[in-house]
Design a protein around this motif. Structure first.
Motif: not given
Ligand SMILES: [Zn+2]
Length: 224
Positions: A199-224
């Protein structure tokens, strides 16, 4: 005829749609307004306004603890990893998720680096009043999760805490207070069939911020 390949990437995010969104009470609205248009300017640019906890997003420790880690300082290493998805679809509205009943049977799979996902199925109520009636996590269960070494916990609900419940923001305080990360409003978890997903939950790097929207996604091990 060639056979369709299995879907390699599963989108675990709700689209950021101003007309189809649940916003935490009191948080800013999501708006998208044209700033430049192809018609007038020859190109299109949009002004986007939203709260840092809009849609599918993650909470940095500084969401509750002012001097702690902000979103730009959260190491990406902690936000990409093997998922442990626990099926809690049997839970009903406003029901508590407890350690003993719901999570302890999976404790041997919880360890540092694992991204724990509590799958309640509540994402199907997105943008409806029922979305506010989600099952919520017991504060003591959050403490037990952290004891296993897990630092990132994701939910397909508005919050791990019950809005206006007796434990207040207890789960937020426990997880973020220990330097952990919370993901909220995940979607499409039913598409992660079986096990062995990353799973990837990578946020925007908004300096000093308390959270960020993420484009969360998952992939099956070995499929990508
Ligand atoms: Zn949040």
């Amino acid at each position: 005829m060639s056979k369709a390949l299995p879907k390699a990437i599963v989108d675990l995010s709700h689209p950021l749609d101003p007309h189809n969104i649940t916003i935490y009470p009191g948080d800013p609205a999501l708006t998208c307004c044209p700033s430049s248009t192809v018609e007038k300017d020859g190109y299109s640019v949009t002004s986007i306004s939203l709260g840092s906890h809009s849609g599918t997003h993650i909470d940095a420790p500084s969401h509750f603890f002012a001097s702690s880690q902000t979103i730009d300082k959260v190491p990406l290493d902690s936000l990409v990893g093997p998922a442990l998805i626990i099926d809690l679809n049997r839970k009903s509205a406003n029901e508590k998720i407890t350690w003993e009943q719901d999570l302890a049977p999976f404790s041997d799979k919880m360890k540092k680096g694992v991204i724990l996902i509590l799958w309640t199925g509540w994402s199907k109520y997105w943008a409806t009043p029922r979305y506010f009636e989600y099952p919520y996590l017991d504060k003591g269960a959050a403490e037990k999760i952290l004891e296993t070494g897990v630092t990132v916990v994701g939910f397909d609900t508005l919050s791990p805490d019950q809005v206006e419940g007796p434990e207040g923001y207890g789960v937020h305080e426990v997880i973020l207070g220990s330097g952990g990360i919370i993901a909220e409003n995940l979607a499409n978890l039913q598409e992660l069939e079986g096990s062995d997903y990353m799973i990837s939950l990578v946020p925007l790097s908004i300096v000093g911020c308390d959270g960020s929207p993420v484009r969360a996604f998952g992939w099956k091990v070995g499929n990508v």
